[in-house]
Design a protein around this motif. Structure first.
Motif, PDB file in Angstrom:
ATOM      1  N   LEU A  22       0.816  -1.204   0.000  1.00 11.07           N
ATOM      2  CA  LEU A  22       0.000   0.000   0.000  1.00 11.07           C
ATOM      3  C   LEU A  22       0.858   1.265   0.000  1.00 11.07           C
ATOM      4  O   LEU A  22       0.551   2.226  -0.689  1.00 11.07           O
ATOM      5  CB  LEU A  22      -0.953   0.002   1.199  1.00 11.07           C
ATOM      6  N   GLY A  23       1.944   1.263   0.740  1.00 11.53           N
ATOM      7  CA  GLY A  23       2.821   2.428   0.801  1.00 11.53           C
ATOM      8  C   GLY A  23       3.759   2.551  -0.387  1.00 11.53           C
ATOM      9  O   GLY A  23       4.480   3.539  -0.515  1.00 11.53           O
ATOM     10  N   ALA A  24       3.748   1.559  -1.250  1.00 13.49           N
ATOM     11  CA  ALA A  24       4.629   1.584  -2.431  1.00 13.49           C
ATOM     12  C   ALA A  24       3.983   0.778  -3.547  1.00 13.49           C
ATOM     13  O   ALA A  24       4.456  -0.286  -3.924  1.00 13.49           O
ATOM     14  CB  ALA A  24       6.003   1.037  -2.081  1.00 13.49           C
ATOM     15  N   ILE A  25       2.883   1.312  -4.081  1.00 14.23           N
ATOM     16  CA  ILE A  25       2.187   0.658  -5.187  1.00 14.23           C
ATOM     17  C   ILE A  25       2.997   0.916  -6.450  1.00 14.23           C
ATOM     18  O   ILE A  25       3.177   2.067  -6.855  1.00 14.23           O
ATOM     19  CB  ILE A  25       0.767   1.235  -5.360  1.00 14.23           C
ATOM     20  N   GLN A  26       3.483  -0.137  -7.068  1.00 20.60           N
ATOM     21  CA  GLN A  26       4.290   0.032  -8.282  1.00 20.60           C
ATOM     22  C   GLN A  26       3.469  -0.337  -9.507  1.00 20.60           C
ATOM     23  O   GLN A  26       2.843  -1.398  -9.543  1.00 20.60           O
ATOM     24  CB  GLN A  26       5.546  -0.816  -8.219  1.00 20.60           C
ATOM     25  N   THR A  43      -7.897   9.848  -7.831  1.00 28.75           N
ATOM     26  CA  THR A  43      -8.574  11.002  -7.233  1.00 28.75           C
ATOM     27  C   THR A  43      -9.090  10.652  -5.840  1.00 28.75           C
ATOM     28  O   THR A  43      -9.177   9.475  -5.469  1.00 28.75           O
ATOM     29  CB  THR A  43      -9.771  11.418  -8.097  1.00 28.75           C
ATOM     30  N   GLU A  44      -9.485  11.675  -5.104  1.00 28.48           N
ATOM     31  CA  GLU A  44     -10.038  11.451  -3.775  1.00 28.48           C
ATOM     32  C   GLU A  44     -11.269  10.547  -3.847  1.00 28.48           C
ATOM     33  O   GLU A  44     -11.439   9.643  -3.025  1.00 28.48           O
ATOM     34  CB  GLU A  44     -10.396  12.786  -3.114  1.00 28.48           C
ATOM     35  N   GLY A  45     -12.114  10.789  -4.831  1.00 30.66           N
ATOM     36  CA  GLY A  45     -13.313   9.966  -4.991  1.00 30.66           C
ATOM     37  C   GLY A  45     -12.996   8.511  -5.291  1.00 30.66           C
ATOM     38  O   GLY A  45     -13.601   7.601  -4.729  1.00 30.66           O
ATOM     39  N   ASN A  46     -12.057   8.281  -6.183  1.00 28.96           N
ATOM     40  CA  ASN A  46     -11.684   6.911  -6.539  1.00 28.96           C
ATOM     41  C   ASN A  46     -10.930   6.208  -5.428  1.00 28.96           C
ATOM     42  O   ASN A  46     -10.921   4.982  -5.354  1.00 28.96           O
ATOM     43  CB  ASN A  46     -10.854   6.883  -7.819  1.00 28.96           C
ATOM     44  N   LEU A  47     -10.263   6.968  -4.565  1.00 25.80           N
ATOM     45  CA  LEU A  47      -9.518   6.372  -3.455  1.00 25.80           C
ATOM     46  C   LEU A  47     -10.376   6.217  -2.203  1.00 25.80           C
ATOM     47  O   LEU A  47      -9.913   5.727  -1.179  1.00 25.80           O
ATOM     48  CB  LEU A  47      -8.272   7.200  -3.137  1.00 25.80           C
ATOM     49  N   ALA A  48     -11.646   6.617  -2.279  1.00 22.55           N
ATOM     50  CA  ALA A  48     -12.548   6.485  -1.134  1.00 22.55           C
ATOM     51  C   ALA A  48     -12.787   5.014  -0.800  1.00 22.55           C
ATOM     52  O   ALA A  48     -13.017   4.664   0.353  1.00 22.55           O
ATOM     53  CB  ALA A  48     -13.870   7.190  -1.405  1.00 22.55           C
ATOM     54  N   LEU A  68      -3.433   9.825  -1.672  1.00 22.50           N
ATOM     55  CA  LEU A  68      -2.205   9.719  -2.457  1.00 22.50           C
ATOM     56  C   LEU A  68      -1.204  10.695  -1.859  1.00 22.50           C
ATOM     57  O   LEU A  68      -1.406  11.909  -1.905  1.00 22.50           O
ATOM     58  CB  LEU A  68      -2.459  10.051  -3.925  1.00 22.50           C
ATOM     59  N   VAL A  69      -0.134  10.161  -1.271  1.00 21.55           N
ATOM     60  CA  VAL A  69       0.869  10.992  -0.611  1.00 21.55           C
ATOM     61  C   VAL A  69       1.883  11.504  -1.624  1.00 21.55           C
ATOM     62  O   VAL A  69       2.232  12.680  -1.629  1.00 21.55           O
ATOM     63  CB  VAL A  69       1.577  10.200   0.511  1.00 21.55           C
ATOM     64  N   SER A  70       2.362  10.605  -2.483  1.00 13.54           N
ATOM     65  CA  SER A  70       3.375  11.002  -3.457  1.00 13.54           C
ATOM     66  C   SER A  70       3.450   9.988  -4.581  1.00 13.54           C
ATOM     67  O   SER A  70       2.877   8.912  -4.511  1.00 13.54           O
ATOM     68  CB  SER A  70       4.749  11.112  -2.778  1.00 13.54           C
ATOM     69  N   VAL A  81       7.519   3.503 -18.221  1.00 10.75           N
ATOM     70  CA  VAL A  81       7.609   4.284 -16.991  1.00 10.75           C
ATOM     71  C   VAL A  81       7.178   3.400 -15.824  1.00 10.75           C
ATOM     72  O   VAL A  81       6.082   2.832 -15.839  1.00 10.75           O
ATOM     73  CB  VAL A  81       6.701   5.535 -17.060  1.00 10.75           C
ATOM     74  N   ILE A  82       8.044   3.289 -14.832  1.00 13.70           N
ATOM     75  CA  ILE A  82       7.714   2.585 -13.594  1.00 13.70           C
ATOM     76  C   ILE A  82       7.442   3.664 -12.550  1.00 13.70           C
ATOM     77  O   ILE A  82       8.302   4.493 -12.265  1.00 13.70           O
ATOM     78  CB  ILE A  82       8.861   1.673 -13.116  1.00 13.70           C
ATOM     79  N   THR A  83       6.238   3.640 -12.008  1.00 15.67           N
ATOM     80  CA  THR A  83       5.845   4.653 -11.028  1.00 15.67           C
ATOM     81  C   THR A  83       5.513   3.976  -9.707  1.00 15.67           C
ATOM     82  O   THR A  83       4.820   2.958  -9.677  1.00 15.67           O
ATOM     83  CB  THR A  83       4.623   5.444 -11.520  1.00 15.67           C
ATOM     84  N   THR A  84       6.016   4.566  -8.643  1.00 14.68           N
ATOM     85  CA  THR A  84       5.685   4.113  -7.299  1.00 14.68           C
ATOM     86  C   THR A  84       4.773   5.160  -6.670  1.00 14.68           C
ATOM     87  O   THR A  84       5.158   6.322  -6.535  1.00 14.68           O
ATOM     88  CB  THR A  84       6.954   3.932  -6.441  1.00 14.68           C
ATOM     89  N   TYR A  85       3.559   4.737  -6.345  1.00 18.03           N
ATOM     90  CA  TYR A  85       2.588   5.602  -5.692  1.00 18.03           C
ATOM     91  C   TYR A  85       2.580   5.256  -4.206  1.00 18.03           C
ATOM     92  O   TYR A  85       2.474   4.089  -3.835  1.00 18.03           O
ATOM     93  CB  TYR A  85       1.182   5.392  -6.258  1.00 18.03           C
ATOM     94  N   CYS A  86       2.667   6.263  -3.388  1.00 15.74           N
ATOM     95  CA  CYS A  86       2.608   6.068  -1.940  1.00 15.74           C
ATOM     96  C   CYS A  86       1.209   6.443  -1.476  1.00 15.74           C
ATOM     97  O   CYS A  86       0.805   7.598  -1.575  1.00 15.74           O
ATOM     98  CB  CYS A  86       3.660   6.928  -1.237  1.00 15.74           C
ATOM     99  N   LEU A  87       0.460   5.444  -1.011  1.00 14.75           N
ATOM    100  CA  LEU A  87      -0.894   5.647  -0.514  1.00 14.75           C
ATOM    101  C   LEU A  87      -0.913   5.380   0.989  1.00 14.75           C
ATOM    102  O   LEU A  87      -0.107   4.610   1.499  1.00 14.75           O
ATOM    103  CB  LEU A  87      -1.868   4.681  -1.195  1.00 14.75           C
TER     104      LEU A  87
END
Length: 130
Positions: A22-26, A43-48, A68-70, A81-87
């Protein structure tokens, strides 16, 4: 083998790379424009409300009120592109603030409705003139 998926509230499915948490969604994207399309879905709605499904389609995690933190992206030589999302989950304070804002919006609507009704009644008391 099928990849794990992040299922957003709107039903959009985002394929995850192995070893994601969860803290590093790749997430892997074929290019920058596809990466931006994925990012814009967070988005905030989709992450609800978010579900994580394993490669077999079984739900292995259900999360509510994520933030979504970063995001951090790396562009490979081939253009992928490899993206790491921090949730993270919202804090209790953030949840309370959301409730206060929702209550305020309802109250604002009720006050506006009351103002309209008062204006109509005042118009009728003046002989139907508005």
């Amino acid at each position: 083998m099928d990849k794990d998926k992040l299922i957003l509230r709107d039903g959009a499915a985002i394929e995850l790379e192995a070893g994601a948490s969860l803290g590093a969604i790749q997430v892997s994207a074929s290019d920058r424009s596809v990466m931006l399309q994925i990012w814009e879905k967070l988005t905030e709605g989709n992450l609800a409300e978010v579900n994580i499904q394993n490669g077999s389609g079984l739900t292995v995690g259900i999360y509510k009120n994520l933030v979504l933190v970063s995001e951090t992206s790396i562009v490979k030589k081939d253009g992928t592109v490899i993206t790491t999302y921090c949730l993270r989950e919202k804090t209790d304070m953030e949840k309370r603030l959301d409730n206060v804002e929702a209550g305020q919006a309802i109250q604002d609507g009720a006050i506006a409705d009351l103002g309209e009704v008062s204006s109509l009644l005042a118009g009728q008391m003046d002989g139907g003139k508005e």
